[in-house]
Write an enzyme that holds these catalytic residues in place. Sequence first.
Site, short mmCIF file in Angstrom:
data_model
loop_
_atom_site.label_atom_id
_atom_site.label_comp_id
_atom_site.label_asym_id
_atom_site.label_seq_id
_atom_site.Cartn_x
_atom_site.Cartn_y
_atom_site.Cartn_z
N ASP A 19 111.70 10.39 -65.67
CA ASP A 19 111.68 10.44 -67.13
C ASP A 19 110.85 11.63 -67.61
OD1 ASP A 19 112.71 8.73 -69.36
OD2 ASP A 19 110.62 8.80 -69.97
N GLU A 33 114.89 14.20 -66.04
CA GLU A 33 115.18 14.38 -67.46
C GLU A 33 114.37 15.58 -67.93
OE1 GLU A 33 115.26 11.63 -71.50
OE2 GLU A 33 113.67 11.34 -70.03
#
Length: 451
Positions: A61, A130
Amino acid sequence: QWGSYFGGSAWEYDPKRGEYYFHQFSKKQPDLNWENPEVRKAVYKMMNWWMDRGIDGFRMDVITLISKKVDKNGRLPGEEGSEIADLPVGEEGYSNPNPFCADGPRQDEFLAEMRHEVFDGREGFLTVGEAPGITPARNEHITDPENGELDMLFLFEHLDADCEDNTKWKPTKLELPKLKEILNGQQNAVSKAGWASLFFDNHDQPRIVSRWGDDSTKETRKASAKALALLLHMHRGTPYIYEGEELGMTNAHFTELDQYRDLESLNAYRQRVIETGVQDSESMMHGIAERSRDNARTPMQWDGSKYAGFTAPDAATEPWISVNPNHVEINAAAQCDDPESVHAFYKQLIDLRHRNPVVAAGDFQLLDESDRQVYSFVRALSSKDGQVAKRLLVMVNVSGEIARIPSETADLLSLDVDESHIVITTHDSAHTKLSLTKRELAPWEGVAIEL
């Protein structure tokens, strides 16, 4: 005053420590201090624990936000005594911290260290990050195996192509040439090294069939879902399919604020409408309906029962967010045995990538970049002696109107297209052959043919 992406201040006071901590997102998600080697060691220890248990890798993330831009004394921009000036305050009353947090000066160092400490000596794993704030050129560097960082990254510029003033809550109609320009840049950047991740949907994005397709009728929903799927999957890179995308699941189409659960959406309404008045309630509700992350977070539609098979129909408690009412029509049970379904078409696309080397690894060349309806490109794979061995021409009408095949693309078509050259089509081969003979594409028609 730095702002959080989820609304309000990015700084939260901790009375136990008597200090503030920084959180770019929720206050329950403090940013770790990656400058501290002990923090990094703890992260790597956790990752190795999972790898030793047999997992196949990590989706990381916002991994490109771990290195912060600080001055030589370690002070953040705007901090007392810092040599780096702070950014101006925006319309919502806060500065955007992204320029100081995205792709910082130690980003490559941290990723290379992670690779060494966690993945060296291991096989059969995948790392995908990400990557907000990462340019296509930086994607090439980070995903180049020679640099030992990550295998793939998720870039986001193409998902900002339909936002007024780069504001998420002010959606605009997609301009196809703009999307072509962005995706072409991503493709070209990794043409010699690195690799691309291909995606339109994920847990943070509205459903693509509602966003860039047409979910107003059963027919247009099905046709546009297939067209957008073909468009994405025929690019060079690794496609990612988000749950329900393979069924053509749509936005939730909520109409009341209390139907939403997403922290970002609720805080944005409070901050933009109630606290600052930078957006009126009607336009903000429209923006949330179009862009809220909850559009991707309604329960997976397994069948047509009360809770779509996500929860038993007689369960004592309802799912945490409402099931989309169209689950009665759009669900896995209704599509899995239907050869004409969106689900069946996704299976064709996946099979094609496995068995067609041009789709898997061929070069990418954009055609007719200014055309506003047809998105077309060539995929080509060369032989060992450098000669082009095979070529595929991809054409997708990204609109609900009949489209003329633009000139650069049409010049590559033979006068009489043989059905045997059609590799995949959103329609049946006979229909597509007729379309190509007329040098046009039906609404939401997409096709790949051998040249």
